[in-house]
Design an enzyme around this catalytic site. Structure first.
Site, PDB file in Angstrom:
ATOM      1  N   LYS A  13       0.834  -1.214   0.000  1.00  0.00           N
ATOM      2  CA  LYS A  13       0.000   0.000   0.000  1.00  0.00           C
ATOM      3  C   LYS A  13       0.868   1.262   0.000  1.00  0.00           C
ATOM      4  CE  LYS A  13      -2.232  -0.979   3.842  1.00  0.00           C
ATOM      5  NZ  LYS A  13      -1.585  -2.252   4.227  1.00  0.00           N
ATOM      6  N   ARG A  88      -8.796   1.209   9.340  1.00  0.00           N
ATOM      7  CA  ARG A  88      -8.285  -0.102   9.755  1.00  0.00           C
ATOM      8  C   ARG A  88      -9.380  -0.936  10.405  1.00  0.00           C
ATOM      9  NH1 ARG A  88      -2.734   0.716   8.716  1.00  0.00           N
ATOM     10  NH2 ARG A  88      -1.473  -0.703   9.897  1.00  0.00           N
ATOM     11  N   ARG A 127      12.166  -5.028   4.167  1.00  0.00           N
ATOM     12  CA  ARG A 127      11.876  -3.612   3.893  1.00  0.00           C
ATOM     13  C   ARG A 127      12.853  -2.680   4.612  1.00  0.00           C
ATOM     14  NH1 ARG A 127       5.911  -1.320   4.692  1.00  0.00           N
ATOM     15  NH2 ARG A 127       6.121  -2.049   6.839  1.00  0.00           N
ATOM     16  N   ARG A 160      12.061  -0.689  10.182  1.00  0.00           N
ATOM     17  CA  ARG A 160      11.020  -0.343  11.159  1.00  0.00           C
ATOM     18  C   ARG A 160      11.031  -1.323  12.333  1.00  0.00           C
ATOM     19  NH1 ARG A 160       5.480   0.748   7.876  1.00  0.00           N
ATOM     20  NH2 ARG A 160       4.721  -0.401   9.685  1.00  0.00           N
ATOM     21  N   ARG A 171       0.544  -8.381  13.592  1.00  0.00           N
ATOM     22  CA  ARG A 171      -0.113  -7.417  12.698  1.00  0.00           C
ATOM     23  C   ARG A 171      -1.047  -8.139  11.727  1.00  0.00           C
ATOM     24  NH1 ARG A 171       5.106  -4.835  10.435  1.00  0.00           N
ATOM     25  NH2 ARG A 171       3.785  -3.519   9.133  1.00  0.00           N
TER      26      ARG A 171
HETATM   27  P1  AMP Z   1       1.489   0.991   8.733  1.00  0.00           P
HETATM   28  O1  AMP Z   1       2.596   1.942   8.448  1.00  0.00           O
HETATM   29  O2  AMP Z   1       0.218   1.317   8.002  1.00  0.00           O
HETATM   30  O3  AMP Z   1       1.902  -0.457   8.598  1.00  0.00           O
HETATM   31  O4  AMP Z   1       1.122   1.187  10.302  1.00  0.00           O
HETATM   32  C1  AMP Z   1       2.081   0.917  11.310  1.00  0.00           C
HETATM   33  C2  AMP Z   1       1.394   0.887  12.659  1.00  0.00           C
HETATM   34  O5  AMP Z   1       0.798   2.164  12.925  1.00  0.00           O
HETATM   35  C3  AMP Z   1       0.238  -0.106  12.770  1.00  0.00           C
HETATM   36  O6  AMP Z   1       0.685  -1.420  13.089  1.00  0.00           O
HETATM   37  C4  AMP Z   1      -0.567   0.519  13.893  1.00  0.00           C
HETATM   38  O7  AMP Z   1       0.050   0.316  15.158  1.00  0.00           O
HETATM   39  C5  AMP Z   1      -0.451   2.008  13.585  1.00  0.00           C
HETATM   40  N1  AMP Z   1      -1.522   2.473  12.664  1.00  0.00           N
HETATM   41  C6  AMP Z   1      -1.390   2.929  11.387  1.00  0.00           C
HETATM   42  N2  AMP Z   1      -2.573   3.284  10.890  1.00  0.00           N
HETATM   43  C7  AMP Z   1      -3.489   3.050  11.870  1.00  0.00           C
HETATM   44  C8  AMP Z   1      -4.898   3.188  11.959  1.00  0.00           C
HETATM   45  N3  AMP Z   1      -5.627   3.627  10.914  1.00  0.00           N
HETATM   46  N4  AMP Z   1      -5.500   2.836  13.123  1.00  0.00           N
HETATM   47  C9  AMP Z   1      -4.797   2.391  14.175  1.00  0.00           C
HETATM   48  N5  AMP Z   1      -3.472   2.199  14.159  1.00  0.00           N
HETATM   49  C10 AMP Z   1      -2.811   2.542  13.011  1.00  0.00           C
END
Ligand code: AMP
Length: 215
Positions: A13, A88, A127, A160, A171
């Site tokens: 994404k 989410r 990554r 990360r 996750r």
């Molecule tokens: P991502 O970069 O989208 O993989 O997000 C990394 C982490 O940020 C996730 O595992 C969550 O802990 C938090 N996160 C990102 N977007 C959301 C969201 N819309 N709602 C809740 N937590 C989020």
């Protein structure tokens, strides 16, 4: 055009949203990037979010919704946007509908990036992300020209905290339990289009562009 990219962590994404947004002149809104910026700058939001993020759990809706509401006040969303990592869960999807309704607007298209678990784990463990501009690389699939250095801005790349096998498993579980219902939510709304995102970034991007043109 207002687009949501849906799919499990590692579906691509972030990589796709970044390129697609630039190509189509849309704002790229990644809640993960916004949260990581808050963690790095040590804001109250960042302090509250960090523990959840390191565990692979979701950050509480109130925090993320407030942050997103503020992001939607910026002028660059006027030409449209690509949302990456939000919503989410169903609560966030309803909140998003409400925020957009107040702006007499709505979502035009939701693209679901279907990805197999083996591909996800391979992508996430390899990554690397730029500390400064947030560009994504992969040690095998998309290596930077110089090891550990961003091609775009020459800043250092990092891995990360949540890109380790154990947290990836959490996750993916969170995704199955709370994010997968979004597929039926947007299918019922007649907005969801699916595509297979197991392939390379280039061919997947072209499939997405074709989908957007057809919608
Ligand atoms: P991502 O970069 O989208 O993989 O997000 C990394 C982490 O940020 C996730 O595992 C969550 O802990 C938090 N996160 C990102 N977007 C959301 C969201 N819309 N709602 C809740 N937590 C989020």
């Amino acid at each position: 055009m207002r687009i949501i990219l849906l799919g499990p962590p590692g579906a691509g994404k972030g990589t796709q949203a970044r390129v697609l947004a630039e190509r189509l002149g849309l704002a790229h809104i990644s809640t993960g990037d916004l949260l990581r910026q808050n963690v790095t700058s040590g804001t109250d939001l960042g302090k509250e979010a960090k523990g959840h993020m390191d565990e692979g759990a979701l950050v509480p809706d109130e925090l993320v919704n407030k942050m997103l509401g503020r992001r939607f006040d910026a002028p660059d969303i006027k030409n449209g946007f690509i949302l990456d990592g939000y919503p989410r869960n169903l609560n966030q999807a309803k909140e998003l509908d409400q925020i957009l309704k107040e702006k007499s607007s709505g979502i035009d298209l939701v693209i679901y990036l279907n990805t197999s678990e083996a591909v996800i784990v391979q992508r996430l463990t390899g990554r690397r992300v730029c500390k400064s501009c947030g560009a994504n690389f992969h040690i095998k699939n998309m290596p930077p020209k110089a090891e550990g250095i961003c091609d775009n801005c020459s800043s250092a790349l990092y891995q990360r905290n949540d890109d380790n096998v154990e947290t990836i498993k959490t996750r993916l579980q969170v995704y199955d339990n709370v994010s997968a219902p979004l597929i039926s939510y947007y299918t019922q709304a007649g907005k969801l289009k699916r595509l297979n995102a197991d392939g390379g970034a280039g061919p997947v991007l072209e499939k997405m562009v074709r989908l957007i043109k057809l919608s």
